[in-house]
Design a protein around this motif. Structure first.
Motif, PDB file in Angstrom:
ATOM      1  N   ALA A 335     -50.438 -91.623 -49.869  1.00  0.00           N
ATOM      2  CA  ALA A 335     -49.359 -92.225 -49.084  1.00  0.00           C
ATOM      3  C   ALA A 335     -49.714 -92.265 -47.600  1.00  0.00           C
ATOM      4  O   ALA A 335     -49.390 -93.226 -46.888  1.00  0.00           O
ATOM      5  CB  ALA A 335     -48.066 -91.448 -49.305  1.00  0.00           C
ATOM      6  N   LEU A 336     -50.399 -91.235 -47.129  1.00  0.00           N
ATOM      7  CA  LEU A 336     -50.846 -91.225 -45.741  1.00  0.00           C
ATOM      8  C   LEU A 336     -51.917 -92.289 -45.500  1.00  0.00           C
ATOM      9  O   LEU A 336     -51.924 -92.951 -44.450  1.00  0.00           O
ATOM     10  CB  LEU A 336     -51.383 -89.838 -45.373  1.00  0.00           C
ATOM     11  N   ARG A 337     -52.817 -92.452 -46.464  1.00  0.00           N
ATOM     12  CA  ARG A 337     -53.855 -93.488 -46.323  1.00  0.00           C
ATOM     13  C   ARG A 337     -53.228 -94.875 -46.234  1.00  0.00           C
ATOM     14  O   ARG A 337     -53.715 -95.737 -45.487  1.00  0.00           O
ATOM     15  CB  ARG A 337     -54.839 -93.419 -47.490  1.00  0.00           C
ATOM     16  N   GLU A 338     -52.168 -95.106 -46.980  1.00  0.00           N
ATOM     17  CA  GLU A 338     -51.480 -96.395 -46.902  1.00  0.00           C
ATOM     18  C   GLU A 338     -50.950 -96.655 -45.495  1.00  0.00           C
ATOM     19  O   GLU A 338     -50.805 -97.802 -45.075  1.00  0.00           O
ATOM     20  CB  GLU A 338     -50.319 -96.425 -47.899  1.00  0.00           C
ATOM     21  N   ARG A 339     -50.683 -95.585 -44.768  1.00  0.00           N
ATOM     22  CA  ARG A 339     -50.190 -95.685 -43.395  1.00  0.00           C
ATOM     23  C   ARG A 339     -51.322 -95.581 -42.382  1.00  0.00           C
ATOM     24  O   ARG A 339     -51.076 -95.422 -41.179  1.00  0.00           O
ATOM     25  CB  ARG A 339     -49.136 -94.597 -43.158  1.00  0.00           C
ATOM     26  N   GLY A 340     -52.562 -95.631 -42.874  1.00  0.00           N
ATOM     27  CA  GLY A 340     -53.715 -95.641 -41.980  1.00  0.00           C
ATOM     28  C   GLY A 340     -54.150 -94.284 -41.473  1.00  0.00           C
ATOM     29  O   GLY A 340     -54.884 -94.188 -40.486  1.00  0.00           O
ATOM     30  N   VAL A 341     -53.719 -93.195 -42.139  1.00  0.00           N
ATOM     31  CA  VAL A 341     -54.079 -91.837 -41.723  1.00  0.00           C
ATOM     32  C   VAL A 341     -54.880 -91.177 -42.842  1.00  0.00           C
ATOM     33  O   VAL A 341     -54.431 -91.108 -43.988  1.00  0.00           O
ATOM     34  CB  VAL A 341     -52.822 -90.997 -41.413  1.00  0.00           C
ATOM     35  N   TRP A 342     -56.065 -90.683 -42.493  1.00  0.00           N
ATOM     36  CA  TRP A 342     -56.965 -90.084 -43.483  1.00  0.00           C
ATOM     37  C   TRP A 342     -56.923 -88.560 -43.363  1.00  0.00           C
ATOM     38  O   TRP A 342     -57.398 -87.979 -42.389  1.00  0.00           O
ATOM     39  CB  TRP A 342     -58.394 -90.580 -43.285  1.00  0.00           C
ATOM     40  N   ILE A 343     -56.312 -87.917 -44.351  1.00  0.00           N
ATOM     41  CA  ILE A 343     -56.278 -86.448 -44.436  1.00  0.00           C
ATOM     42  C   ILE A 343     -56.635 -86.087 -45.870  1.00  0.00           C
ATOM     43  O   ILE A 343     -56.028 -86.607 -46.808  1.00  0.00           O
ATOM     44  CB  ILE A 343     -54.888 -85.879 -44.092  1.00  0.00           C
ATOM     45  N   PRO A 344     -57.590 -85.211 -46.093  1.00  0.00           N
ATOM     46  CA  PRO A 344     -58.000 -84.893 -47.459  1.00  0.00           C
ATOM     47  C   PRO A 344     -57.003 -83.992 -48.180  1.00  0.00           C
ATOM     48  O   PRO A 344     -56.381 -83.120 -47.578  1.00  0.00           O
ATOM     49  CB  PRO A 344     -59.339 -84.168 -47.267  1.00  0.00           C
ATOM     50  N   ALA A 345     -56.865 -84.235 -49.484  1.00  0.00           N
ATOM     51  CA  ALA A 345     -56.123 -83.325 -50.355  1.00  0.00           C
ATOM     52  C   ALA A 345     -57.111 -82.295 -50.889  1.00  0.00           C
ATOM     53  O   ALA A 345     -58.090 -82.655 -51.548  1.00  0.00           O
ATOM     54  CB  ALA A 345     -55.480 -84.101 -51.498  1.00  0.00           C
ATOM     55  N   ILE A 346     -56.880 -81.047 -50.595  1.00  0.00           N
ATOM     56  CA  ILE A 346     -57.764 -79.966 -51.039  1.00  0.00           C
ATOM     57  C   ILE A 346     -57.154 -79.312 -52.276  1.00  0.00           C
ATOM     58  O   ILE A 346     -56.009 -78.866 -52.245  1.00  0.00           O
ATOM     59  CB  ILE A 346     -57.962 -78.915 -49.937  1.00  0.00           C
ATOM     60  N   ARG A 347     -57.950 -79.263 -53.346  1.00  0.00           N
ATOM     61  CA  ARG A 347     -57.448 -78.762 -54.635  1.00  0.00           C
ATOM     62  C   ARG A 347     -58.375 -77.686 -55.185  1.00  0.00           C
ATOM     63  O   ARG A 347     -59.469 -77.487 -54.689  1.00  0.00           O
ATOM     64  CB  ARG A 347     -57.398 -79.930 -55.640  1.00  0.00           C
ATOM     65  N   PRO A 348     -57.888 -76.989 -56.244  1.00  0.00           N
ATOM     66  CA  PRO A 348     -58.767 -76.027 -56.909  1.00  0.00           C
ATOM     67  C   PRO A 348     -60.039 -76.731 -57.408  1.00  0.00           C
ATOM     68  O   PRO A 348     -59.966 -77.936 -57.726  1.00  0.00           O
ATOM     69  CB  PRO A 348     -57.919 -75.530 -58.080  1.00  0.00           C
ATOM     70  N   PRO A 349     -61.191 -76.073 -57.453  1.00  0.00           N
ATOM     71  CA  PRO A 349     -61.372 -74.632 -57.226  1.00  0.00           C
ATOM     72  C   PRO A 349     -61.583 -74.237 -55.771  1.00  0.00           C
ATOM     73  O   PRO A 349     -61.822 -73.067 -55.493  1.00  0.00           O
ATOM     74  CB  PRO A 349     -62.634 -74.339 -58.052  1.00  0.00           C
ATOM     75  N   THR A 350     -61.501 -75.209 -54.842  1.00  0.00           N
ATOM     76  CA  THR A 350     -61.689 -74.872 -53.430  1.00  0.00           C
ATOM     77  C   THR A 350     -60.607 -73.919 -52.947  1.00  0.00           C
ATOM     78  O   THR A 350     -60.857 -73.038 -52.117  1.00  0.00           O
ATOM     79  CB  THR A 350     -61.679 -76.152 -52.580  1.00  0.00           C
ATOM     80  N   VAL A 351     -59.379 -74.105 -53.453  1.00  0.00           N
ATOM     81  CA  VAL A 351     -58.261 -73.225 -53.114  1.00  0.00           C
ATOM     82  C   VAL A 351     -57.626 -72.721 -54.413  1.00  0.00           C
ATOM     83  O   VAL A 351     -57.833 -73.318 -55.475  1.00  0.00           O
ATOM     84  CB  VAL A 351     -57.213 -73.960 -52.249  1.00  0.00           C
ATOM     85  N   PRO A 352     -56.844 -71.633 -54.368  1.00  0.00           N
ATOM     86  CA  PRO A 352     -56.238 -71.107 -55.599  1.00  0.00           C
ATOM     87  C   PRO A 352     -55.302 -72.119 -56.259  1.00  0.00           C
ATOM     88  O   PRO A 352     -54.690 -72.954 -55.588  1.00  0.00           O
ATOM     89  CB  PRO A 352     -55.461 -69.881 -55.110  1.00  0.00           C
ATOM     90  N   ALA A 353     -55.188 -72.031 -57.578  1.00  0.00           N
ATOM     91  CA  ALA A 353     -54.294 -72.904 -58.335  1.00  0.00           C
ATOM     92  C   ALA A 353     -52.875 -72.788 -57.790  1.00  0.00           C
ATOM     93  O   ALA A 353     -52.405 -71.700 -57.459  1.00  0.00           O
ATOM     94  CB  ALA A 353     -54.330 -72.529 -59.811  1.00  0.00           C
ATOM     95  N   GLY A 354     -52.200 -73.935 -57.699  1.00  0.00           N
ATOM     96  CA  GLY A 354     -50.826 -73.951 -57.215  1.00  0.00           C
ATOM     97  C   GLY A 354     -50.700 -74.026 -55.712  1.00  0.00           C
ATOM     98  O   GLY A 354     -49.581 -74.042 -55.179  1.00  0.00           O
ATOM     99  N   THR A 355     -51.845 -74.060 -54.992  1.00  0.00           N
ATOM    100  CA  THR A 355     -51.798 -74.133 -53.523  1.00  0.00           C
ATOM    101  C   THR A 355     -52.540 -75.361 -53.002  1.00  0.00           C
ATOM    102  O   THR A 355     -53.081 -75.343 -51.898  1.00  0.00           O
ATOM    103  CB  THR A 355     -52.382 -72.870 -52.867  1.00  0.00           C
ATOM    104  N   ALA A 356     -52.569 -76.438 -53.793  1.00  0.00           N
ATOM    105  CA  ALA A 356     -53.180 -77.679 -53.309  1.00  0.00           C
ATOM    106  C   ALA A 356     -52.517 -78.050 -51.986  1.00  0.00           C
ATOM    107  O   ALA A 356     -51.316 -77.829 -51.791  1.00  0.00           O
ATOM    108  CB  ALA A 356     -53.003 -78.789 -54.337  1.00  0.00           C
ATOM    109  N   ARG A 357     -53.303 -78.617 -51.089  1.00  0.00           N
ATOM    110  CA  ARG A 357     -52.806 -78.789 -49.728  1.00  0.00           C
ATOM    111  C   ARG A 357     -53.383 -80.002 -49.026  1.00  0.00           C
ATOM    112  O   ARG A 357     -54.395 -80.574 -49.453  1.00  0.00           O
ATOM    113  CB  ARG A 357     -53.151 -77.546 -48.911  1.00  0.00           C
ATOM    114  N   LEU A 358     -52.757 -80.356 -47.921  1.00  0.00           N
ATOM    115  CA  LEU A 358     -53.341 -81.287 -46.976  1.00  0.00           C
ATOM    116  C   LEU A 358     -53.980 -80.440 -45.878  1.00  0.00           C
ATOM    117  O   LEU A 358     -53.298 -79.596 -45.269  1.00  0.00           O
ATOM    118  CB  LEU A 358     -52.280 -82.198 -46.367  1.00  0.00           C
ATOM    119  N   ARG A 359     -55.262 -80.634 -45.652  1.00  0.00           N
ATOM    120  CA  ARG A 359     -55.965 -79.860 -44.615  1.00  0.00           C
ATOM    121  C   ARG A 359     -56.113 -80.751 -43.392  1.00  0.00           C
ATOM    122  O   ARG A 359     -56.974 -81.632 -43.338  1.00  0.00           O
ATOM    123  CB  ARG A 359     -57.329 -79.408 -45.117  1.00  0.00           C
ATOM    124  N   VAL A 360     -55.256 -80.529 -42.409  1.00  0.00           N
ATOM    125  CA  VAL A 360     -55.291 -81.296 -41.167  1.00  0.00           C
ATOM    126  C   VAL A 360     -56.303 -80.641 -40.235  1.00  0.00           C
ATOM    127  O   VAL A 360     -56.196 -79.451 -39.923  1.00  0.00           O
ATOM    128  CB  VAL A 360     -53.905 -81.334 -40.500  1.00  0.00           C
TER     129      VAL A 360
END
Length: 383
Positions: A335-360
């Motif tokens: 949704a952010l990319r549609e608005r021209g803003v690039w922020i990655p979604a960080i998911r497991p196994p990089t982070v613990p399960a249930g804590t997927a995040r946007l890393r600004v």
């Protein structure tokens, strides 16, 4: 994995919203990039000081190519150690207040080479649960007894240290944790290292260039000590590539003779050293870059105070917004990319399960207008 299992395994990752794809970058790294043919305002890079496309660094590298050529030809112990590389290592050591420094091809190679050269079978290594993957791999491959303590839990670490029979011990931590943005209790960790006769290995990948007036966590917290082994990467705030390890002359000489990721690899291009020297000069002369980053951090955190989104505590340019499920984080990033803003979604196994995040990730290259655009996009997406 058996060849027949590859396609089903990839399909399983996709079903869990964990399948990663590379995107083609058609511009230099910076706050505004062109990815897959579209322009974005980007908050994804670790180029915290905005040096990756700095004119002084580019000019230094171009001039060095004319003088030194492109390739190194072989490892430094075989084909020779470039004088400009020696100059860069001396400058890095001086910048962080150590006797000597050694440049590696990457932070991963530095962690792997140093930890496996200091501990082995019969030794023990203690690592924070949120350490970077490269530190964990280094600990495993060292063949030492590998024990992990709860994140920044000094009591848990001390209990483990009390029980170990190992003669040589090493505590390994990130100075600034790459996915949460919080900092390790470094002074307290050094006190434990002294009490229990251990090395303290400090990975300052995300603090170098920012903490200690740019000189890193070693200077910020006055950690100069024979037990401390300091590593910092050069591809983040420094804007170049590679990494370096700093400490005593004896430590560096030991690494030159025993660190396999240094010995058994072709040396990096000599022009890289010229860019490192230019980067250190910019860090010293343009302190406004660190001030700009701090202002951006303050702006974002003030905005997020009354929002429903959960922002982790951090005084670093790493500002993590916890979303929860993989699907929700991926959807929010889209949704952010549609608005021209690039922020990655960080998911497991990089982070613990249930804590997927946007890393600004904030940079001195961002303007106040860029921050305003980011905050507006976050407001829209959060609704």
């Amino acid at each position: 994995m058996h060849p027949d299992q590859l396609e089903p395994a990839l399909a399983a990752l996709a079903a869990e919203h964990r399948l990663r794809q590379r995107h083609a970058l058609h511009s230099p790294q910076g706050p505004r990039v062109n990815i897959d043919g579209r322009d974005y305002l980007a908050f994804a890079s670790n180029d915290y000081l905005g040096l990756a496309n700095h004119p002084a660094l580019k000019r230094a590298m171009q001039q060095a190519i004319e003088q030194w050529g492109v390739g190194a030809g072989a490892s430094e112990l075989v084909a020779g150690h470039f004088a400009i590389q020696q100059q860069a290592e001396a400058a890095l050591a001086d910048w962080v207040g150590c006797e000597a420094a050694l440049v590696f091809g990457s932070g991963y190679a530095a962690n792997l080479g140093v930890i496996t050269s200091l501990v082995g079978r019969g030794d023990a290594v203690f690592a924070d649960k949120l350490n970077h993957a490269s530190l964990n791999d280094a600990c495993v491959l060292s063949r030492a007894d590998f024990q992990r303590f709860r994140h920044s839990d000094l009591a848990h670490l001390e209990a483990l240290l009390q029980k170990t029979p190992a003669r040589t011990r090493l505590i390994a931590v990130d100075a600034v944790y790459s996915m949460d943005g919080d900092e390790a209790p470094l002074r307290e960790l050094l006190a434990l290292a002294e009490r229990y006769d251990a090395w303290l290995y400090l990975d300052d990948a995300h603090g170098f260039g920012l903490l200690g007036e740019g000189r890193g966590a070693l200077v910020e917290y006055a950690l100069h000590h024979p037990r401390v082994v300091y590593m910092a990467t050069l591809g983040k705030a420094a804007g170049v590539a590679g990494a370096f390890v700093a400490g005593s002359h004896a430590l560096v000489q030991w690494l030159v003779n025993t660190a396999r990721t240094y010995i058994f690899t072709t040396a990096h291009p000599p022009a890289q050293a010229a860019a490192i020297l230019a980067s250190l000069q910019v860090m010293q002369q343009e302190g406004w870059r660190r001030e700009q980053v701090q202002q951006h951090i303050l702006t974002l955190r003030q905005f997020m105070q009354d929002k429903s989104l959960r922002l982790l505590s951090s005084r670093s340019p790493i500002q993590a917004i916890i979303i929860g499920t993989n699907e929700a984080a991926v959807g929010m990033a889209a949704a952010l990319r549609e608005r021209g803003v690039w922020i990655p979604a960080i998911r497991p196994p990089t982070v613990p399960a249930g804590t997927a995040r946007l890393r600004v990730s904030l940079s001195a290259g961002h303007t106040a207008g860029d921050l305003a655009a980011l905050l507006a996009a976050l407001q829209q997406v959060a609704r």
